[in-house]
Design a protein around this motif. Structure first.
Motif, PDB file in Angstrom:
ATOM      1  N   PRO A 115      36.946 -26.970 -53.702  1.00 45.93           N
ATOM      2  CA  PRO A 115      35.524 -26.592 -53.781  1.00 45.93           C
ATOM      3  C   PRO A 115      35.121 -25.559 -52.728  1.00 45.93           C
ATOM      4  O   PRO A 115      34.102 -24.889 -52.892  1.00 45.93           O
ATOM      5  N   LYS A 158      34.051 -35.964 -52.536  1.00 47.22           N
ATOM      6  CA  LYS A 158      33.929 -34.560 -52.136  1.00 47.22           C
ATOM      7  C   LYS A 158      33.266 -34.408 -50.759  1.00 47.22           C
ATOM      8  O   LYS A 158      32.234 -33.749 -50.612  1.00 47.22           O
ATOM      9  N   LEU A 161      31.922 -31.051 -49.296  1.00 50.23           N
ATOM     10  CA  LEU A 161      30.652 -30.448 -49.700  1.00 50.23           C
ATOM     11  C   LEU A 161      29.451 -31.118 -49.030  1.00 50.23           C
ATOM     12  O   LEU A 161      28.311 -30.809 -49.378  1.00 50.23           O
ATOM     13  N   LYS A 162      29.722 -32.007 -48.069  1.00 55.09           N
ATOM     14  CA  LYS A 162      28.623 -32.794 -47.501  1.00 55.09           C
ATOM     15  C   LYS A 162      28.496 -32.678 -45.986  1.00 55.09           C
ATOM     16  O   LYS A 162      27.538 -33.194 -45.421  1.00 55.09           O
ATOM     17  N   CYS A 164      28.501 -29.762 -44.016  1.00 57.08           N
ATOM     18  CA  CYS A 164      27.886 -28.549 -43.477  1.00 57.08           C
ATOM     19  C   CYS A 164      26.384 -28.728 -43.297  1.00 57.08           C
ATOM     20  O   CYS A 164      25.670 -29.008 -44.271  1.00 57.08           O
ATOM     21  N   ASN A 167      24.461 -26.500 -45.646  1.00 52.66           N
ATOM     22  CA  ASN A 167      24.768 -26.615 -47.077  1.00 52.66           C
ATOM     23  C   ASN A 167      25.314 -25.290 -47.629  1.00 52.66           C
ATOM     24  O   ASN A 167      24.924 -24.847 -48.714  1.00 52.66           O
ATOM     25  N   TYR A 169      28.288 -24.590 -48.667  1.00 50.80           N
ATOM     26  CA  TYR A 169      29.148 -24.741 -49.832  1.00 50.80           C
ATOM     27  C   TYR A 169      28.496 -25.700 -50.820  1.00 50.80           C
ATOM     28  O   TYR A 169      27.968 -26.746 -50.436  1.00 50.80           O
ATOM     29  N   SER A 170      28.545 -25.338 -52.075  1.00 50.33           N
ATOM     30  CA  SER A 170      27.996 -26.182 -53.133  1.00 50.33           C
ATOM     31  C   SER A 170      28.744 -25.853 -54.414  1.00 50.33           C
ATOM     32  O   SER A 170      29.513 -24.880 -54.467  1.00 50.33           O
ATOM     33  N   PRO A 171      28.533 -26.627 -55.474  1.00 49.73           N
ATOM     34  CA  PRO A 171      29.169 -26.270 -56.758  1.00 49.73           C
ATOM     35  C   PRO A 171      28.802 -24.870 -57.234  1.00 49.73           C
ATOM     36  O   PRO A 171      29.513 -24.277 -58.030  1.00 49.73           O
ATOM     37  N   ASP A 175      27.423 -19.836 -49.795  1.00 50.58           N
ATOM     38  CA  ASP A 175      26.253 -19.105 -49.327  1.00 50.58           C
ATOM     39  C   ASP A 175      26.605 -18.472 -47.979  1.00 50.58           C
ATOM     40  O   ASP A 175      26.392 -19.063 -46.919  1.00 50.58           O
ATOM     41  N   ASP A 198      32.863 -28.495 -43.027  1.00 49.70           N
ATOM     42  CA  ASP A 198      33.265 -28.865 -44.380  1.00 49.70           C
ATOM     43  C   ASP A 198      34.790 -28.880 -44.513  1.00 49.70           C
ATOM     44  O   ASP A 198      35.367 -29.806 -45.098  1.00 49.70           O
TER      45      ASP A 198
END
Length: 226
Positions: A115, A158, A161-162, A164, A167, A169-171, A175, A198
């Motif tokens: 991811p 996952k 993805l949690k 940072c 945020n 990184y995301s699906p 960013d 992350d």
């Protein structure tokens, strides 16, 4: 010793690994090989964990005048020397125009992206990298990549993805602006000194996790002072 075994030994002297390869298909859009014709084969060069770090530090101490992108300069020099010994052309992930290194790596080792975009390795986790490649004018006997387990498919929570705070990184993807603003801000010191939270949250390949010193070096290159 086999041909690729000799190359493995030459790279191992610098903490680097031969990370698979493949022969280009006839008519495939391959980059030029040593003689300028479309290459017929490629071998990927990379690392697992921080094995090259002490080799790089010794090189850097001997060349204090090289301040910009020293790791790239070291990689090009070392891989270029090996290429010259074996009649190959060395290329780098940062060469322009960019070459499809990630696609080559997926084809050579059968890996898939995590991811975070970094390829997930079944042994190294996210703690590996590709430093260059060797292009040849002739085909090479190369074992085809075996199908490997993609550990991300087995990961339910996952955690990558949690962790940072920004945020980043995301699906939806990465960013970049949010990440850069965070690590340069008052709350970003932990990321700058210890690496991406992350990436560090991933439970796989922990034996190969880069030491804090190495992670800080990469973060400084990613987010130099504005």
């Amino acid at each position: 010793m086999t041909y690729d075994g000799l190359i493995k030994d030459a790279l191992a002297a610098h903490g680097l690994l031969l990370r698979g390869g493949f022969n280009f298909s006839v008519g495939e859009d391959a980059p030029p090989g040593p003689e300028g014709r479309p290459a017929r084969a490629v071998l990927l060069v990379g690392q697992a964990g921080a094995e090259p770090w002490p080799h790089f530090l010794r090189w850097r101490q001997a060349r204090p005048e090289i301040r910009e992108n020293p790791l790239d300069s070291w990689s090009r020099e070392v891989i270029g020397d090996v290429a010259g010994r074996f009649g190959a052309r060395a290329v780098s992930p940062n060469d322009r125009p960019f070459l499809p290194f990630q696609q080559w790596a997926m084809r050579a080792e059968g890996l898939k992206p995590s991811p975070l975009g970094i390829l997930m390795h079944p042994e190294y986790g996210l703690w590996h990298a590709y430093r260059g490649a060797l292009l040849f004018d002739h085909e090479i006997p190369i074992r085809q990549a075996e199908k490997v387990i993609h550990l991300c498919d087995l990961c339910i929570g996952k955690p990558c993805l949690k962790a940072c705070p920004a945020n980043a990184y995301s699906p939806a993807g990465f960013d970049y602006a949010a990440c850069l603003a965070h690590v340069r801000g008052a709350q970003g010191e932990r990321c700058m000194t210890g690496g991406c939270l992350d990436r560090n949250a991933c439970p796989h390949g922990l034996a190969y996790r880069y030491p804090a010193e190495v992670q800080a070096f990469h973060m400084a290159a990613f987010a130099p002072p504005a």
